[in-house]
Write a protein that holds these residues in place. Structure first.
Motif, short mmCIF file in Angstrom:
data_model
loop_
_atom_site.label_atom_id
_atom_site.label_comp_id
_atom_site.label_asym_id
_atom_site.label_seq_id
_atom_site.Cartn_x
_atom_site.Cartn_y
_atom_site.Cartn_z
N TRP A 148 0.86 -1.18 0.00
CA TRP A 148 0.00 0.00 0.00
C TRP A 148 0.90 1.23 0.00
O TRP A 148 1.93 1.24 0.66
N LEU A 149 0.49 2.23 -0.77
CA LEU A 149 1.29 3.45 -0.80
C LEU A 149 0.34 4.64 -0.81
O LEU A 149 -0.49 4.75 -1.73
N PHE A 150 0.46 5.54 0.17
CA PHE A 150 -0.40 6.73 0.30
C PHE A 150 -1.87 6.36 0.15
O PHE A 150 -2.65 7.00 -0.56
N GLY A 151 -2.27 5.28 0.81
CA GLY A 151 -3.67 4.89 0.80
C GLY A 151 -4.12 4.14 -0.44
O GLY A 151 -5.27 3.75 -0.57
N PHE A 152 -3.18 3.93 -1.39
CA PHE A 152 -3.53 3.18 -2.60
C PHE A 152 -2.89 1.80 -2.56
O PHE A 152 -1.74 1.66 -2.13
N LYS A 153 -3.61 0.81 -3.03
CA LYS A 153 -3.03 -0.52 -3.13
C LYS A 153 -2.32 -0.62 -4.48
O LYS A 153 -2.90 -0.32 -5.52
N VAL A 154 -1.01 -0.97 -4.41
CA VAL A 154 -0.25 -1.09 -5.66
C VAL A 154 -0.57 -2.47 -6.23
O VAL A 154 0.01 -3.47 -5.86
N ASN A 155 -1.53 -2.48 -7.13
CA ASN A 155 -2.09 -3.75 -7.57
C ASN A 155 -1.99 -3.93 -9.08
O ASN A 155 -1.49 -4.94 -9.57
N ASP A 156 -2.41 -2.90 -9.83
CA ASP A 156 -2.41 -3.06 -11.29
C ASP A 156 -1.06 -2.67 -11.89
O ASP A 156 -0.20 -2.09 -11.21
N THR A 157 -0.90 -2.98 -13.16
CA THR A 157 0.40 -2.78 -13.82
C THR A 157 0.80 -1.31 -13.84
O THR A 157 1.97 -0.99 -13.68
N VAL A 158 -0.19 -0.42 -14.05
CA VAL A 158 0.16 1.00 -14.14
C VAL A 158 0.74 1.51 -12.83
O VAL A 158 1.76 2.21 -12.83
N SER A 159 0.15 1.12 -11.68
CA SER A 159 0.72 1.60 -10.42
C SER A 159 2.10 0.98 -10.17
O SER A 159 2.99 1.64 -9.64
N TRP A 160 2.27 -0.28 -10.56
CA TRP A 160 3.61 -0.88 -10.45
C TRP A 160 4.60 -0.17 -11.36
O TRP A 160 5.77 -0.02 -11.02
N TYR A 161 4.11 0.27 -12.53
CA TYR A 161 4.98 0.99 -13.46
C TYR A 161 5.55 2.23 -12.77
O TYR A 161 6.75 2.47 -12.78
N TYR A 162 4.64 3.00 -12.14
CA TYR A 162 5.10 4.24 -11.49
C TYR A 162 5.99 3.95 -10.29
O TYR A 162 7.00 4.60 -10.07
N LEU A 163 5.59 2.93 -9.50
CA LEU A 163 6.38 2.61 -8.32
C LEU A 163 7.80 2.20 -8.72
O LEU A 163 8.80 2.68 -8.16
N SER A 164 7.91 1.33 -9.75
CA SER A 164 9.24 0.86 -10.15
C SER A 164 10.05 1.98 -10.80
O SER A 164 11.27 2.07 -10.60
N LEU A 165 9.35 2.85 -11.54
CA LEU A 165 10.06 3.97 -12.18
C LEU A 165 10.64 4.92 -11.12
O LEU A 165 11.80 5.34 -11.21
N VAL A 166 9.83 5.22 -10.10
CA VAL A 166 10.31 6.09 -9.02
C VAL A 166 11.46 5.42 -8.27
O VAL A 166 12.47 6.05 -7.96
#
Lengths: 315, 255
Positions: A148-166
Motif C-alpha cells: 500500500w502506498l499513500f492509501g492506494f493498493k499497488v495492484n495493477d500494472t500502471v501503479s507498479w509501473y510508477y512505483l518501479s520507475l520512481v
C-alpha cells in the motif's frame, strides 16, 4: 551542452511519466516494470563492480534473500510490506558486512573475490532450497499481499509501473550522489589499485565495504519489490544465472556511468519478448550478442554512444 | 628529527633486501638515497611508507613508532609516497586525478561533516582551489584539462607527484621521479622540487640518477645490496670508494 543535457533529461522524464497514458498494452508495461527493476539491480551491481572494481557474485543472493526476508518478517512479525522491506534490507546489509569483512580483510581480489562471493551466494541458495519448513523449498512461496502506498493498493500494472520507475529514479539519484562525492573518488582510487588508495590515505577496507553494503542494500530493496510484483518467490532468485544475467546487463549497457547499466537491463529484459526463440536458441543468441558487444564495444552500448557524441562535440 | 629509521631489515625468504639500515631526516631537508638497480631502494621506501612490514627494526615519525600501522594511516599522518610508475586513469583529466587525491584534505577539513556533501556537493568545492594551486606548482596548467592518456610520460610522472601533494605531505617520499625522463623534463622536475622545499615540504628522493640527486640533495645516502655504504654531503658520498665500486664494479682510477 549543459542546457541540452538538462532538456533531454526532462524530456525523457516527462515521456516516461506520460507513457502509461498512451500505451495501454499490459504486456509492454509489464516488460517495462521488469526492465526498471532489473535496471535497479544492474545499477546497484555496477556501484560495486564498475565503480569500485570488485566483481561481486553475491548480488543475486542479496536480491533473493531480501524477498524471503520481507515475506518472513511480514508473516512472523506482523509488520507491513514497507517495514518488512526495510527489515529485509537491513538483514541483507548485516550479511554483506559479514561477507565483505571476510573478503576484504583477507584482501581477496578479482577472481578470488568473485569465487568466494559466489560460494557465499551458493550457500545462501542451498539454504533457501533445503530449509523446507521456512522457505517451502523448490516449490517456492506464493505472495498474495500487495504493498500500500499513500492509501492506494499497488495492484495493477500502471501503479507498479510508477512505483518501479520512481524506485529506479531514486536508485540513480542515490548512486549518482555517491559516485560524485568524496566516497565515489575513493571508490575510483581503489578500482585502479589498492596500493594507490593506501598511499592517498584512503582506508581501502572501509570504502570497499561501504560500496559492497550500499550495492547490496539497493539489491535487497529491488528483490523485495520484484518478488511482490511477480507474486511469487523461489530459490532461482538466488541462482548463478541471475548473477551472470546482472553482469551481462552491465557489460552490455556499459559500466563507466551510473545510468549505462539501465540500457543493458532494458535490452536484455525486452529482447526475449520482441524476438521469439526457443530456449536453446535464445541462450546462443544472447551469448553471441554479449561476446560481440564486449569485442566491438568494450565500453558498452551507452559508453560507446557517449564517447561518439563527445568526439563529435569536440570536433 | 622528523623521521628516524632504526636498524630496518627486510628479508624475503633467504634474500635480504634491506639490511640494518639506519638514518634520519630533519625538517626542510632534501635527502637523496641512491644505489644501483636491485640495491633495495624501493623496498626501503615501501617499509617507511608502511606498505610492507619490516622483518626487524623500526621507523619513528615525529618520535612516534609507526611500523605496523596500516599504510593509509601512515599517509594520513603526513608521510606520503609516490609511485615509480604513475598509477593513472586513462579516461580522466589531470584535474580529475587531483580531485580523486583530495581525500585527506577533505577529511581533515570536514571530518564526519563530509557526509553532508552527499546532500550538498557544493560544500566540497574548496578542495578544488588546492587542486588548481598544485597544478600551478607542478607546471601542469597547460594540460590540466587533458586526459591522462594524452599527456607525455614526464607529465604523467609529474601528475603522480601532484596527486601525492594533494595529501598535504610533511615528508614526501619520491620513488625514482627522474627515471625515464629527458634532460628538459628533469630540469623541470628539479625546479618543482626546489619550489616544494622552499614552501617547507621535506623530501626524500630515491633514484639511481647520480647527477640529478647530486644537484638537488642536501644530504645523500648510498645503498648497496640493501645495506647503507655511505652518508654525507652528495659530493663526498659520490667520491666515496665504496660507492664508486658499487656503481662501476671497480675503482675510478682503473677507467
Amino acid at each position: 551542452m549543459r542546457f541540452q543535457n538538462r532538456f533531454l533529461f526532462f524530456a525523457l522524464a516527462v515521456a516516461l511519466l506520460a507513457l502509461p497514458l498512451g500505451v495501454k498494452s499490459d504486456v509492454v508495461l509489464t516488460i517495462l516494470v521488469f526492465s526498471w527493476l532489473q535496471g535497479m539491480l544492474a545499477v546497484s551491481f555496477n556501484l560495486i563492480f564498475g565503480f569500485t572494481g570488485q566483481l561481486t557474485m553475491f548480488h543475486a543472493a542479496a536480491f533473493g534473500i531480501a524477498g524471503y526476508a520481507t515475506h518472513l518478517s511480514m508473516q512472523h512479525l506482523g509488520v507491513g510490506y514497507w517495514t518488512g522491506t526495510v527489515l529485509a534490507a537491513l538483514f541483507v546489509s548485516v550479511l554483506s558486512i559479514i561477507v565483505g569483512t571476510i573478503c576484504f580483510r583477507f584482501r581477496l581480489k578479482e577472481f578470488y573475490f568473485a569465487i568466494v562471493t559466489l560460494a557465499f551466494s551458493e550457500m545462501a541458495r542451498l539454504t533457501v532450497l533445503n530449509w523446507n519448513s521456512v522457505t517451502n523449498g523448490t516449490l517456492g512461496i506464493n505472495l498474495q499481499e500487495k504493498p500500500w502506498l499513500f492509501g492506494f493498493k499497488v495492484n495493477d500494472t500502471v501503479s507498479w509501473y510508477y512505483l518501479s520507475l520512481v524506485a529506479l529514479a531514486v536508485t540513480l539519484l542515490v548512486c549518482s550522489r555517491l559516485v560524485h562525492s568524496w566516497m565515489g573518488r575513493c571508490f575510483s582510487a581503489i578500482r585502479l589499485n589498492d596500493e594507490l588508495g593506501d598511499t592517498l590515505g584512503i582506508n581501502v577496507f572501509r570504502y570497499k565495504l561501504a560500496a559492497f553494503v550500499a550495492g547490496n542494500f539497493i539489491a535487497a530493496v529491488t528483490g523485495s519489490l520484484y518478488a511482490y510484483y511477480l507474486g511469487s518467490l523461489e530459490p532461482g532468485f538466488l541462482s548463478i544465472d541471475q548473477s551472470l544475467g546482472i553482469v551481462a546487463m552491465v557489460l552490455l549497457g556499459g559500466r563507466s556511468s551510473v545510468f549505462a547499466p539501465v540500457v543493458g537491463a532494458v535490452l536484455l529484459t525486452a529482447l526475449p519478448h520482441l524476438i521469439h526463440f526457443s530456449a536453446e536458441v535464445r541462450s546462443i543468441v544472447y551469448g553471441s550478442i554479449l561476446i560481440l558487444t564486449i569485442l566491438v564495444m568494450p565500453q558498452g552500448i551507452y559508453g560507446s554512444i557517449a564517447a561518439l557524441l563527445r568526439k563529435r562535440h569536440a570536433s | 628529527m622528523l623521521l628516524e629509521v632504526r636498524k630496518l631489515t627486510k628479508r624475503f625468504g633467504g634474500l635480504t633486501a634491506v639490511a640494518d639500515v639506519s638514518f634520519g631526516i630533519s625538517k626542510g631537508e632534501i635527502v637523496g638515497i641512491f644505489g644501483p638497480n636491485g640495491s633495495g631502494k624501493t623496498t626501503l621506501l615501501n617499509l617507511v611508507a608502511g606498505l610492507m612490514p619490516p622483518t626487524e627494526g623500526g621507523v619513528l615519525w615525529k618520535s612516534v613508532p609507526i611500523q605496523g600501522l596500516p599504510a593509509h594511516e601512515v599517509a594520513a599522518s603526513g608521510l606520503v609516497k609516490t609511485f615509480q610508475n604513475p598509477q593513472l586513469f586513462a579516461e580522466l583529466t589531470v584535474l580529475e586525478h587531483l580531485h580523486i587525491a583530495a581525500h585527506l584534505e577533505l577529511k581533515r577539513r570536514l571530518g564526519w561533516r563530509r557526509l553532508a556533501t552527499l546532500v550538498r556537493p557544493d560544500l566540497a568545492q574548496a578542495g578544488h582551489e588546492r587542486a588548481a594551486q598544485i597544478v600551478r606548482i607542478c607546471r601542469l596548467e597547460a594540460s590540466r584539462d587533458r586526459l591522462a592518456a594524452e599527456i607525455s610520460y614526464g607529465e604523467e610522472k609529474m601528475l603522480g607527484v601532484a596527486m601525492a601533494l594533494m595529501c598535504e605531505p610533511e615528508l614526501l617520499l619520491l620513488d625514482e621521479p627522474a627515471s625515464g625522463l629527458g634532460a628538459g623534463e628533469i630540469e623541470n622536475l628539479e625546479a618543482v622540487l626546489r619550489d616544494l622545499k622552499a614552501q617547507g615540504t621535506t623530501l626524500c628522493i630515491i633514484d639511481h640518477k647520480v647527477g640529478f640527486l647530486g644537484r638537488l640533495a642536501d644530504r645523500a645516502i648510498g645503498l648497496h645490496h640493501g645495506a647503507k655504504i655511505a652518508e654525507g654531503a652528495p659530493d663526498e658520498v659520490l667520491r666515496n670508494p665504496d660507492v664508486v665500486m658499487a656503481y662501476l664494479g671497480h675503482s675510478r682510477d682503473r677507467i
